[in-house]
Design a protein around this motif. Structure first.
Motif, short mmCIF file in Angstrom:
data_model
loop_
_atom_site.label_atom_id
_atom_site.label_comp_id
_atom_site.label_asym_id
_atom_site.label_seq_id
_atom_site.Cartn_x
_atom_site.Cartn_y
_atom_site.Cartn_z
N MET A 202 0.82 -1.22 0.00
CA MET A 202 0.00 0.00 0.00
C MET A 202 0.85 1.27 0.00
O MET A 202 0.53 2.25 -0.68
CB MET A 202 -0.95 -0.01 1.21
CG MET A 202 -2.01 -1.09 1.12
SD MET A 202 -2.91 -1.35 2.67
CE MET A 202 -3.78 0.20 2.84
N VAL A 203 1.95 1.27 0.76
CA VAL A 203 2.77 2.48 0.87
C VAL A 203 3.88 2.54 -0.18
O VAL A 203 4.44 3.61 -0.45
CB VAL A 203 3.39 2.62 2.27
CG1 VAL A 203 2.30 2.80 3.31
CG2 VAL A 203 4.26 1.41 2.62
N GLY A 204 4.22 1.40 -0.75
CA GLY A 204 5.23 1.40 -1.80
C GLY A 204 6.66 1.23 -1.33
O GLY A 204 7.59 1.38 -2.11
N PHE A 205 6.85 0.91 -0.05
CA PHE A 205 8.19 0.57 0.45
C PHE A 205 8.06 -0.53 1.50
O PHE A 205 6.99 -0.75 2.06
CB PHE A 205 8.92 1.80 1.02
CG PHE A 205 8.13 2.59 2.03
CD1 PHE A 205 8.08 2.21 3.36
CD2 PHE A 205 7.45 3.75 1.65
CE1 PHE A 205 7.36 2.94 4.30
CE2 PHE A 205 6.73 4.50 2.59
CZ PHE A 205 6.69 4.09 3.91
N TYR B 59 -2.39 -2.65 11.40
CA TYR B 59 -1.55 -2.09 10.35
C TYR B 59 -2.33 -0.97 9.65
O TYR B 59 -3.49 -1.16 9.29
CB TYR B 59 -1.17 -3.17 9.34
CG TYR B 59 -0.53 -4.39 9.96
CD1 TYR B 59 0.86 -4.50 10.05
CD2 TYR B 59 -1.31 -5.45 10.45
CE1 TYR B 59 1.46 -5.63 10.62
CE2 TYR B 59 -0.72 -6.57 11.01
CZ TYR B 59 0.66 -6.65 11.09
OH TYR B 59 1.23 -7.77 11.66
N MET B 60 -1.66 0.15 9.45
CA MET B 60 -2.34 1.28 8.83
C MET B 60 -1.40 2.04 7.92
O MET B 60 -0.22 2.25 8.22
CB MET B 60 -2.89 2.22 9.91
CG MET B 60 -3.68 3.40 9.36
SD MET B 60 -4.47 4.37 10.67
CE MET B 60 -5.70 3.19 11.25
N ALA B 61 -1.93 2.46 6.75
CA ALA B 61 -1.18 3.27 5.80
C ALA B 61 -1.77 4.66 5.72
O ALA B 61 -3.00 4.82 5.61
CB ALA B 61 -1.21 2.62 4.41
N GLU C 39 2.61 7.85 2.17
CA GLU C 39 3.61 8.60 2.91
C GLU C 39 4.14 7.89 4.14
O GLU C 39 5.32 8.00 4.47
CB GLU C 39 3.04 9.96 3.33
CG GLU C 39 2.58 10.81 2.15
CD GLU C 39 1.86 12.05 2.60
OE1 GLU C 39 1.85 12.31 3.83
OE2 GLU C 39 1.31 12.76 1.75
N LEU C 40 3.27 7.18 4.84
CA LEU C 40 3.67 6.65 6.15
C LEU C 40 3.02 5.31 6.42
O LEU C 40 1.83 5.10 6.12
CB LEU C 40 3.29 7.66 7.23
CG LEU C 40 3.66 7.35 8.68
CD1 LEU C 40 4.01 8.64 9.42
CD2 LEU C 40 2.52 6.65 9.40
N ALA C 41 3.80 4.41 7.00
CA ALA C 41 3.30 3.10 7.42
C ALA C 41 3.35 3.02 8.94
O ALA C 41 4.32 3.47 9.57
CB ALA C 41 4.14 1.98 6.82
N GLU C 42 2.30 2.46 9.53
CA GLU C 42 2.23 2.36 10.99
C GLU C 42 1.81 0.96 11.40
O GLU C 42 0.85 0.40 10.85
CB GLU C 42 1.23 3.38 11.54
CG GLU C 42 1.02 3.28 13.04
CD GLU C 42 -0.03 4.26 13.54
OE1 GLU C 42 0.26 5.46 13.59
OE2 GLU C 42 -1.16 3.79 13.86
#
Length: 209
Positions: free
Chosen positions: A95-98, A115-117, A121-124
């Motif tokens: 989803m975040v691309g990294f 897990y949240m995107a 920009e940001l992964a959590e």
């Protein structure tokens, strides 16, 4: 009454007196009656004035609305990134691309992992274990992505695997760790304070992934 009439008839107005009288009258201001609008009429005029203001405002605003281009970057419109939930670290990475990986020690002790995107920009990843919740964040090109702007009495910079990690907390224990490595920024937030050594071990796990 007869004497008054007799006296009036004896008064002779000469041409000079007549000119003076007419000149005096012409110089006197003429008081015109003030027209007071009844309440109903006043309301009618106010309504007309309000309609005029609305028409003028519409003439100004409508062209701007019709020519508004929401896709134009010059419009100054800010769009909030979309928060999306993921089922796993693998899906979160897509989803975040990294790449984002689970932290083994936190994963094994966690009662619930989410897990949240935040857009691209940001992964959590959030690990819940009893009263302790650990929030791990990874993002591209952000100095501090923790979102924690509390004031702490203890701020310390340590070195872990050649990386500078800033610890923040109170009374020698820590709630927050922030660092950067390569193109990415990282943070760990603890609801319950932990020791410096505990933070070091988790950071090493993250580096190993």
């Amino acid at each position: 009454m007869g004497k008054y009439k007799e006296l009036i008839e004896r008064i002779e107005v000469t041409d000079d007196m007549r000119c003076r009288i007419l000149d005096h009258i012409s110089r006197e201001p003429i008081e015109r009656p003030v027209r007071i609008l009844p309440l109903a009429g006043l309301r009618r005029y106010m309504a007309v004035a309000a309609c005029f203001v609305v028409l003028v405002a519409g003439a100004v605003m409508i062209p701007a609305v019709l020519h508004h281009n929401p896709s134009s970057p010059d419009q100054g419109v800010l769009t909030a990134p979309v928060l999306l939930n993921a089922a796993s670290a693998v899906e979160l990475s897509e989803m975040v691309g990294f790449g984002v990986a689970d932290i083994p020690s936190l994963m094994s002790a966690s009662d619930k992992t989410t897990y949240m995107a935040l857009g691209k920009e940001l992964a959590e990843i959030k690990y819940n274990s009893g009263s302790q919740t650990v929030t791990f964040r990874k993002s591209a090109k952000m100095d501090d992505n923790s979102g924690d702007y509390n004031s702490y009495s203890t701020v310390k910079v340590i070195t872990v695997n050649m990386d500078s990690v800033t610890l923040k907390g109170n009374d020698g224990n820590y709630n927050l760790a922030v660092w950067s490595k390569g193109e990415y920024s990282y943070s760990l937030h603890f609801t319950e304070t932990v020791t410096e050594e505990a933070v070091k071990q988790i950071v090493k796990e993250i580096d190993a992934r």
